[in-house]
Design an enzyme around this catalytic site. Structure first.
Site, short mmCIF file in Angstrom:
data_model
loop_
_atom_site.label_atom_id
_atom_site.label_comp_id
_atom_site.label_asym_id
_atom_site.label_seq_id
_atom_site.Cartn_x
_atom_site.Cartn_y
_atom_site.Cartn_z
N PHE A 142 0.86 -1.19 0.00
CA PHE A 142 0.00 0.00 0.00
C PHE A 142 0.89 1.23 0.00
CE2 PHE A 142 -2.27 3.61 1.62
CZ PHE A 142 -3.44 3.58 0.89
N ASP A 227 9.33 2.91 2.10
CA ASP A 227 8.13 3.70 2.41
C ASP A 227 7.88 3.56 3.92
OD1 ASP A 227 5.69 4.86 2.82
OD2 ASP A 227 4.71 3.94 1.08
N LYS A 256 2.22 11.10 7.16
CA LYS A 256 1.41 10.86 8.36
C LYS A 256 1.91 11.63 9.59
CE LYS A 256 -1.18 6.94 6.82
NZ LYS A 256 -0.71 6.05 5.77
C1 LIG Z 1 -0.93 6.09 4.31
C2 LIG Z 1 0.17 5.57 3.48
C3 LIG Z 1 0.50 6.15 2.24
C4 LIG Z 1 -0.32 7.24 1.61
O1 LIG Z 1 -0.40 8.39 2.39
P1 LIG Z 1 -1.57 9.46 2.09
O2 LIG Z 1 -1.20 10.62 2.95
O3 LIG Z 1 -2.86 8.81 2.49
O4 LIG Z 1 -1.52 9.76 0.64
C5 LIG Z 1 1.60 5.65 1.56
N1 LIG Z 1 2.32 4.63 2.05
C6 LIG Z 1 2.03 4.05 3.23
C7 LIG Z 1 2.90 2.94 3.73
C8 LIG Z 1 0.95 4.48 3.97
O5 LIG Z 1 0.64 3.88 5.12
#
Ligand SMILES: *Cc1c(COP(=O)(O)O)cnc(C)c1O
Length: 401
Positions: A142, A227, A256
């Site tokens: 994700f 990520d 985040k």
């Molecule tokens: C939440 C998340 C994203 C995307 O972040 P948004 O601010 O919702 O666009 C990307 N990678 C990971 C691992 C995430 O948990």
């Protein structure tokens, strides 16, 4: 007549798109690890905005930084310099042990930016023929919701119906180093991976996986992009989840918690010789690196610098996992994760994860399912041990059989 909780839910359903399935709780106020609904009922927040609220709701130092900046300047665009950007970028680079920072807003934008940088690096530095760069990603990933990112999703709900898809990606099984080794070619620019897959259900890869991924990347002149948008900034007890495996990535995506639960702040951080490929006009964002975002981000970095939140997450996380682990065989099939982060796999034959979330809500604890059988537990890192125990007691009441 004042509006009821049901009125607010109806309003949302009538006027906002239906791309979420929220629990029927209508939050009106929040402080620390607690939220209050429109009827004055209090709930313990055991989700923390998927790690966007690592420091809890309205942390006084973060609110103070925002208010102070609101009284000076909030937006300049990048057409001009301002007095927060360079300080934010230097402080973020210093804390993360990196050399350069590309500030953006949402997590998806940070991932998109990292993908663009990796492709440009492949053409300019590695010598991949123009237009031929490949990026390898992991199954059940994700990374956000943009058209390019969902192009390499393996989740049909996220992907189906949104084509045509962006080419240039190869998907290999998460945790499988041989599959990764087989997928690397001279055209591979980067490997993009979550050190722990949050959305997939807090999946931790086999021990040694990240180290082997790092080695394969180094051996083949391929960038490792970690990520850490959900796993980073203290969630697993360290600044980066990669640290548990002694791994350093070439680029990290952050988001985040970087915005302190106040506003969206994301960034790509990493090597100067990689991020340095970007020239004026080649990439940007109207709001990326704005003064308000930088001021709040700097206050976040100051909280992280003390090390207190990382230490809390590590020690309370050990306690959380010990307690949840004792439920295995008693309504729980498996508990995954690290630090104040757990994927609780509900044993077959019990309630669905959605039903568990709803029952927890009725008992005053807010948690959320991911997929049909996993409960994602991610309380704010500032939670007290007593509140943590209260939440786990409630989970135990609902799940233990
Ligand atoms: C939440 C998340 C994203 C995307 O972040 P948004 O601010 O919702 O666009 C990307 N990678 C990971 C691992 C995430 O948990």
């Amino acid at each position: 007549m004042s509006m009821t909780a049901a009125d607010f839910v109806t309003l949302d359903e009538q006027w906002s798109t239906h791309n979420y399935h929220p629990l029927p709780v209508v939050i009106a106020a929040a402080e620390g690890a607690w939220v209050t609904d429109v009827d004055g009922r209090r709930y313990l927040d055991f989700l923390a905005g998927y790690s966007a609220l690592n420091f809890g709701h309205r942390h006084p130092a973060l609110v103070a930084a925002a208010v102070e900046q609101l009284g000076r300047v909030t937006l300049t665009s990048r057409a001009f310099h301002h007095d927060q950007l360079g300080l934010f970028c230097r402080e973020l680079a210093e804390l993360t042990g990196t050399e350069m920072v590309l500030p953006m807003n949402s997590g998806a934008e940070a991932v998109e930016s990292a993908l663009k940088v990796a492709r440009k690096w492949a053409y300019q530095v590695k010598g991949v023929p123009d237009g031929a760069a490949e990026i390898i990603v992991a199954g059940s990933n994700f990374h956000g919701r943009t058209t390019t990112i969902i192009s390499f999703s393996t989740d049909d709900t996220a992907r189906a119906g949104f084509g045509p898809y962006t080419p240039g990606f190869r998907v290999v099984k998460y945790g499988d180093t041989q599959a990764l080794a087989d997928a690397i070619t001279p055209r591979t620019a980067a490997v993009l991976v979550e050190p722990v897959q949050g959305e997939a259900g807090v999946l931790t890869p086999p021990t040694g996986y990240l180290r082997e991924v790092r080695q394969l990347c180094t051996d083949n002149d391929v960038l490792l992009i970690a990520d850490e948008i959900q796993s980073g900034l203290g969630r697993t007890g360290t600044l980066f989840a990669c640290e548990h495996d002694g791994v350093t990535a070439d680029l990290y995506t952050l988001g985040k918690a970087l915005g302190g639960g106040i506003l969206p702040v994301s960034a790509v951080v990493g090597r100067r010789d990689v991020l340095g490929v970007l020239q004026p006009g080649e990439h940007g964002s109207t709001f990326g690196g704005n003064p308000l975002a930088c001021a709040v981000g700097r206050a976040v970095l100051e909280l992280l610098r003390s090390g207190d939140y990382l230490a809390r997450s590590a020690s309370l996380g050990t306690h959380l996992h010990a307690r949840l682990g004792s439920l295995v065989g008693h309504g729980v099939a498996e508990v995954r994760g690290r630090g104040l982060w757990a994927g609780v796999e509900i044993a077959p034959g019990g309630l669905t994860a959605r039903e568990v979330s709803e029952e927890l809500m009725r008992r005053g604890v807010l948690c959320k399912e991911t997929h049909d059988t996993t409960l994602r537990v991610a309380p704010p890192l500032m939670i007290s041990r007593a509140d943590l125990d209260l939440g786990v007691d409630t989970i135990t009441e609902v799940l233990a059989r």
